[in-house]
Design an enzyme around this catalytic site. Sequence first.
Site, short mmCIF file in Angstrom:
data_model
loop_
_atom_site.label_atom_id
_atom_site.label_comp_id
_atom_site.label_asym_id
_atom_site.label_seq_id
_atom_site.Cartn_x
_atom_site.Cartn_y
_atom_site.Cartn_z
N ASP A 128 33.15 -69.73 58.81
CA ASP A 128 33.54 -70.91 58.05
C ASP A 128 34.36 -71.90 58.88
OD1 ASP A 128 32.43 -69.46 56.01
OD2 ASP A 128 34.18 -69.59 54.69
N HIS B 292 36.08 -67.05 60.76
CA HIS B 292 36.21 -68.49 60.99
C HIS B 292 35.95 -68.74 62.47
CE1 HIS B 292 38.30 -67.68 57.25
NE2 HIS B 292 38.03 -68.92 56.91
#
Length: 346
Positions: A157, A299
């Site tokens: 993400d 991430h």
Amino acid sequence: MKMLRKLLSAILFVLLCICVFGGFTVPADPGEGLVVVYCNDGRILYLSADAAKDYSDSTDWSEDFLEVTCDIWNTAGDNRLIFKSKLPFYKAEGWSDDLRAVTVKMKNTDGKEKDVFKDKTEEYQQKGWTFVSAAKPAAKATGSFTDTTPSVALTFDDGPNPSTTNRLLTILERENVKATFFMLGNRAQSGADCIRRMQALGMELGSHTYDHTQLTKLGEAALADQIEKTNAAIMNAAGEAPTLMRPPYGSYNAAVKAAAGVPIVLWSLDSLDWKSRNADAVYQKVLAEVRDGSVILFHDIYDTSVDATERLIPALKDRGYEMVTVSELARRKGKTLSPGEVFSQG
Ligand code: NI
């Protein structure tokens, strides 16, 4: 098990001494300043400590007997300790150093699960045990369940962030692993090259809104704006719109589902990489919690997350997992992804 291996090692060592030295026993202490080095084919060398170190460093020989040997099993449940160099010969005969290759999971009526050697499954069935994967053929009958390979989805993400994302893509490419990226629209322009590279490598492209807004706090128009602007930005970079959406903070409601236009993807395993920013902690957490069907959240904007992924990929492969995109994971698990529907694990 460890004690047993040690005992077996000791017995094997004595047997080897007898074989190698034609029946003459060898003193357990190889002599002043000398150490024993084991080759992976069963030979033994007595070397000075310095030479032994050189050999251990530059070859796969070792001063540790257990490092040049491994346990193997066959489908009947026989167990042997062999030199690693002999493994291919044994594998050709149906032995394996991976218990999962020679066993299947079964459960009894109390729900107790056990790995049963393949030759013994009938015996267990007669006692009322059933295969844990027995539900799978039913799913197969619907035509949607097509693959029983243990599979997980790595998802990233908040990118793309050219330096860290490109590093990650190089690792994924080298390892031939597919992942899914949930990207911010406002990073799509500066990360356009990354997005094109993802696409060329067969990664799945997802939306993570335009600027990481919590969607449940928005009115209808602002919500639509977040989704459309992101789709347009990714479309501009890649020539295709995102096929999935992950709402920031995993926060969604009926309005978000209605506006999404694509399946909503959450996760089942949070690596907490954003919190720990520590590659080792991320690595340990994922390995401790991963299971078949996991959707793992990372991430790609932190170097520590990329470091952890680099270590995790071979470790997951070792455990038999294939790493696939979210859509492929859903397909393999017989789950249908449809617009506005929420998916969080296979
Ligand atoms: Ni996020």
